[in-house]
Design an enzyme around this catalytic site. Structure first.
Site, PDB file in Angstrom:
ATOM      1  N   LYS A  14      44.414  63.803  28.653  1.00  0.00           N
ATOM      2  CA  LYS A  14      44.937  64.341  27.395  1.00  0.00           C
ATOM      3  C   LYS A  14      44.120  65.524  26.889  1.00  0.00           C
ATOM      4  CE  LYS A  14      43.056  60.388  24.887  1.00  0.00           C
ATOM      5  NZ  LYS A  14      41.689  60.795  24.695  1.00  0.00           N
ATOM      6  N   ARG A  89      43.098  55.920  16.490  1.00  0.00           N
ATOM      7  CA  ARG A  89      42.852  54.968  17.577  1.00  0.00           C
ATOM      8  C   ARG A  89      43.302  53.556  17.205  1.00  0.00           C
ATOM      9  NH1 ARG A  89      39.646  58.160  20.981  1.00  0.00           N
ATOM     10  NH2 ARG A  89      38.120  57.024  22.196  1.00  0.00           N
ATOM     11  N   ARG A 123      33.777  60.770  37.135  1.00  0.00           N
ATOM     12  CA  ARG A 123      33.412  61.914  36.278  1.00  0.00           C
ATOM     13  C   ARG A 123      31.905  62.133  36.311  1.00  0.00           C
ATOM     14  NH1 ARG A 123      36.897  61.245  30.730  1.00  0.00           N
ATOM     15  NH2 ARG A 123      35.339  59.699  30.187  1.00  0.00           N
ATOM     16  N   ARG A 156      28.555  60.300  32.456  1.00  0.00           N
ATOM     17  CA  ARG A 156      28.427  60.175  31.008  1.00  0.00           C
ATOM     18  C   ARG A 156      27.885  58.783  30.726  1.00  0.00           C
ATOM     19  NH1 ARG A 156      33.955  62.011  27.968  1.00  0.00           N
ATOM     20  NH2 ARG A 156      33.676  59.978  27.049  1.00  0.00           N
ATOM     21  N   ARG A 167      36.992  50.033  26.732  1.00  0.00           N
ATOM     22  CA  ARG A 167      37.810  51.078  26.093  1.00  0.00           C
ATOM     23  C   ARG A 167      39.288  50.908  26.442  1.00  0.00           C
ATOM     24  NH1 ARG A 167      33.534  55.190  27.591  1.00  0.00           N
ATOM     25  NH2 ARG A 167      35.035  56.037  29.061  1.00  0.00           N
TER      26      ARG A 167
HETATM   27  P1  AMP Z   1      36.624  60.046  23.612  1.00  0.00           P
HETATM   28  O1  AMP Z   1      36.006  61.365  23.965  1.00  0.00           O
HETATM   29  O2  AMP Z   1      37.936  60.196  22.884  1.00  0.00           O
HETATM   30  O3  AMP Z   1      36.684  59.139  24.774  1.00  0.00           O
HETATM   31  O4  AMP Z   1      35.644  59.343  22.547  1.00  0.00           O
HETATM   32  C1  AMP Z   1      34.333  58.972  22.889  1.00  0.00           C
HETATM   33  C2  AMP Z   1      33.852  57.875  21.977  1.00  0.00           C
HETATM   34  O5  AMP Z   1      33.826  58.356  20.607  1.00  0.00           O
HETATM   35  C3  AMP Z   1      34.737  56.638  21.920  1.00  0.00           C
HETATM   36  O6  AMP Z   1      34.457  55.745  22.994  1.00  0.00           O
HETATM   37  C4  AMP Z   1      34.338  56.045  20.573  1.00  0.00           C
HETATM   38  O7  AMP Z   1      33.054  55.437  20.635  1.00  0.00           O
HETATM   39  C5  AMP Z   1      34.200  57.296  19.719  1.00  0.00           C
HETATM   40  N1  AMP Z   1      35.498  57.660  19.111  1.00  0.00           N
HETATM   41  C6  AMP Z   1      36.244  58.772  19.381  1.00  0.00           C
HETATM   42  N2  AMP Z   1      37.367  58.792  18.627  1.00  0.00           N
HETATM   43  C7  AMP Z   1      37.331  57.660  17.877  1.00  0.00           C
HETATM   44  C8  AMP Z   1      38.217  57.088  16.897  1.00  0.00           C
HETATM   45  N3  AMP Z   1      39.368  57.687  16.547  1.00  0.00           N
HETATM   46  N4  AMP Z   1      37.861  55.918  16.330  1.00  0.00           N
HETATM   47  C9  AMP Z   1      36.709  55.297  16.640  1.00  0.00           C
HETATM   48  N5  AMP Z   1      35.833  55.761  17.559  1.00  0.00           N
HETATM   49  C10 AMP Z   1      36.137  56.936  18.172  1.00  0.00           C
END
Ligand code: AMP
Length: 219
Positions: A14, A89, A123, A156, A167
């Site tokens: 995405k 989320r 990754r 990461r 996740r």
């Molecule tokens: P992402 O890059 O979208 O995978 O986000 C990395 C991490 O940031 C996630 O695993 C969460 O720990 C935190 N995070 C990102 N977006 C959210 C959200 N909308 N609500 C809660 N935690 C978030």
């Protein structure tokens, strides 16, 4: 003005799709995960608050996330619109968002869990310059070494199998159900995310009624 939300499990591509739309349609791409990673890397107060949660692949508390999204959108630098990536989320975040903003469409990228797992575990990130690699799709010329700065490539910290499983569970249990909330308010386009990024982008544009190729200036 175009206002979109892009949804999909991590590793669904995405971010790539949002970046392509951003470039051609001058949208502001708001990735909450990127905002957290920037704060962690730069040792800000916010970074210190979320570091452990992000490393464990858990969700950051809603109040903090809502505040970040609100203050980002309050900058009003999105004359042509925005694309929200990684937010909302869960249901409370979606309800918070819909109180203040409306949306034109939700782009929902669908990829089976097994493929997501394979993609994420391959990754790598350069520890020097931060460039992204993928051992399946974008390999470095020399194993574990960045092509650009020769830094060491590392996973990461939140890309362990346990964190990815956590996740994915969160995604199916908390994020996917909010599609129903949006279904009454906005167009939802379900897109098969297992194809090439160009094919996916073309389908998104076709389904959203956007021009297929645009000569927008680089920003
Ligand atoms: P992402 O890059 O979208 O995978 O986000 C990395 C991490 O940031 C996630 O695993 C969460 O720990 C935190 N995070 C990102 N977006 C959210 C959200 N909308 N609500 C809660 N935690 C978030």
């Amino acid at each position: 003005m175009r206002k979109y939300i892009i949804m999909g499990a991590q590793g669904s591509g995405k971010g790539t799709q949002a970046g392509m739309l951003k470039k051609d349609f001058d949208l502001v791409h708001i990735s909450v995960g990127d905002i957290f990673r920037w704060n962690i890397q730069n040792h800000t107060k916010l970074g210190a608050r979320v570091k452990r949660i992000v490393a464990a692949g858990e969700l950051v508390p809603d109040e903090l996330v809502d505040e970040i999204v609100r203050s980002r959108l309050d900058q009003h630098d999105w004359n042509y619109g925005f694309i929200l990536d990684g937010f909302p989320r869960n249901r409370p975040q979606a309800e918070f968002f819909l109180e203040t903003y409306d949306i034109d469409a939700v782009i929902h990228i669908v990829v089976p869990d097994a493929i997501v797992m394979e993609r994420i575990l391959s990754r790598r990130l350069c520890s020097g310059c931060g460039l992204d690699y993928n051992l399946i799709y974008h390999r470095p010329a020399v194993a574990d070494v960045c092509d650009v700065c020769k830094g060491k490539l590392i996973p990461r910290p939140d890309d362990t199998p346990e964190a990815v499983r956590g996740r994915l569970n969160d995604y199916h249990a908390k994020t996917e159900p909010i599609l129903d909330l949006f279904r009454q308010k906005a167009l939802i386009v379900d897109i098969d995310g297992t194809r090439s990024s160009l094919e996916i982008q073309e389908e998104i544009r076709r389904r959203l009624g956007l021009p297929l190729s645009v000569d927008a200036p680089e920003r």
